[in-house]
Enzyme design. Structure first.
Site, PDB file in Angstrom:
ATOM      1  N   HIS A   1       3.596   1.694  -1.728  1.00 31.81           N
ATOM      2  CA  HIS A   1       3.870   1.929  -3.146  1.00 31.81           C
ATOM      3  C   HIS A   1       2.618   2.421  -3.867  1.00 31.81           C
ATOM      4  CE1 HIS A   1       6.994  -1.222  -2.178  1.00 31.81           C
ATOM      5  NE2 HIS A   1       7.743  -0.271  -2.708  1.00 31.81           N
TER       6      HIS A   1
ATOM      7  N   GLU B   1       0.807  -1.205   0.000  1.00 33.41           N
ATOM      8  CA  GLU B   1       0.000   0.000   0.000  1.00 33.41           C
ATOM      9  C   GLU B   1       0.852   1.272   0.000  1.00 33.41           C
ATOM     10  OE1 GLU B   1      -3.120   2.578  -0.211  1.00 33.41           O
ATOM     11  OE2 GLU B   1      -3.062   0.417  -0.626  1.00 33.41           O
TER      12      GLU B   1
ATOM     13  N   GLN C   1      17.784   8.411   1.696  1.00 32.54           N
ATOM     14  CA  GLN C   1      17.777   8.155   0.250  1.00 32.54           C
ATOM     15  C   GLN C   1      17.167   9.327  -0.498  1.00 32.54           C
ATOM     16  OE1 GLN C   1      16.468   4.275  -1.668  1.00 32.54           O
ATOM     17  NE2 GLN C   1      14.619   5.476  -2.004  1.00 32.54           N
TER      18      GLN C   1
ATOM     19  N   GLN D   1      23.130  -2.188  -4.583  1.00 32.82           N
ATOM     20  CA  GLN D   1      22.882  -1.585  -3.279  1.00 32.82           C
ATOM     21  C   GLN D   1      22.704  -2.603  -2.161  1.00 32.82           C
ATOM     22  OE1 GLN D   1      19.297   0.300  -5.140  1.00 32.82           O
ATOM     23  NE2 GLN D   1      18.418   0.095  -3.084  1.00 32.82           N
TER      24      GLN D   1
END
Length: 333
Positions: A34, A32, A154, A61
């Site tokens: 996303h 959810e 990020q 990564q």
């Protein structure tokens, strides 16, 4: 709406573009959180624009001993969720499509911010993240790209890269989506057993404890500023049984606004308690940082800040954060 599945850049380039293209980058295992990003992208792109969701588990990564091999791959359900949320296309390239010829010799370097917090715990992680984001921005050629604020460091690094290297794209951050019990949505939550999930709630509980302590301090600070904290006022309040309130207001009025040290202490108390749970929570870090560079803020700091935490529960590593505002009206609301 039929959501197209694309595997190559040529397929993506062949699409006729109308309006703005908004891109949501993911490693799959969509949930959810996303879906919220995709819906926000749909709103930004508009009916005449295009929303592209990328699904790519980026090997660059993941460090040694991390969960690259067991990271969930659920492409069919990802396409279905993306379509329901409003995506026009899912771009799910193979590794050799993104990295033809093997791992790239030229990469993006995250700089000093990339070595702090998550970068200190996971060396090289942010170099790999920025490299694939740069690649996917070139491959998808969006007007706007959306990222979740749950990955606050990020997001800050992507914004810095786009600004420093003159990428012609707008970066939009979307607030963290949580379960009803407060746990931040993450693809890694599915690894948690019932007992581990109960322990994992300490992350959000610690953040909320810091937020609540901050809100209480800000309320006291505002109260103290409404009237002078004089000895006569304290005596008058004492006469009607409010001496403690007067003392608290005076203390806050003469202290640094918001009290970063007290915020950290409130959050750490919840984490220390969770270290005694079964299973225990193993703390990686708790930090209260300036989002511009992710350095710890001082006690006299004013402005926007991020209270961030990372910890392991069993073999699963989780991160979470909340924004706070110090020394400003309506802080932490």
């Amino acid at each position: 709406m039929t959501t197209a599945l694309l595997s190559t850049a040529d397929e993506l380039y062949a699409r006729v573009r109308r309006g703005r293209r908004a891109v949501v980058m993911t490693m799959g295992a969509l949930h959810e959180g996303h879906a919220t990003l995709i819906r926000a992208a749909r709103e930004i792109a508009g009916a005449d624009g295009e929303v592209v969701v990328t699904v790519f588990v980026n090997p660059l990564q993941f460090g040694a001993g991390e969960d690259l091999d067991r990271y969930p791959r659920t492409l069919d359900s990802d396409i279905a969720l993306a379509g329901r949320a409003g995506a026009d296309a899912v771009f799910a390239p193979a590794v050799d499509e993104v990295y033809p010829g093997g791992e790239p010799q030229v990469r993006i370097t995250a700089g000093p911010m990339g070595g702090r917090l998550e970068g200190a715990t996971r060396p090289g992680h942010f170099d790999g993240m920025l490299t694939v984001v740069a690649k996917l921005l070139h491959l998808t050629r969006p007007d706007v790209a959306l990222f979740g604020q749950k990955d606050a460091q990020q997001l800050a690094l992507i914004r810095r890269m786009v600004r420093d290297l003159n990428f012609g794209v707008d970066i939009v951050g979307v607030p963290t989506v949580r379960e009803e019990d407060g746990l931040a949505l993450s693809s890694r939550n599915r690894y948690l057993g019932p007992g581990e999930r109960s322990t994992a709630l300490a992350l959000s509980r610690a953040l909320f404890a810091g937020r609540d302590r901050h809100a209480a301090q800000e309320a006291l600070r505002a109260r103290a500023m409404e009237v002078p904290s004089t000895h006569a006022r304290a005596e008058a309040l004492s006469a009607i049984g409010e001496s403690r309130a007067a003392a608290d207001a005076h203390a806050v009025a003469t202290a640094a606004p918001g009290g970063p040290a007290a915020v950290r202490a409130a959050a750490r108390q919840a984490l220390d308690e969770a270290a005694r749970f079964d299973p225990p929570l193993a703390l990686d870090y708790l930090a209260l940082v300036d989002p511009a560079d992710f350095t710890e803020i001082a006690d006299d700091f004013t402005g926007e800040a991020v209270l961030a935490v990372a910890a392991r529960v069993g073999s699963t590593r989780l991160i979470d954060n909340i924004p706070l505002a110090f020394g400003s009206p309506g802080a932490a609301l």
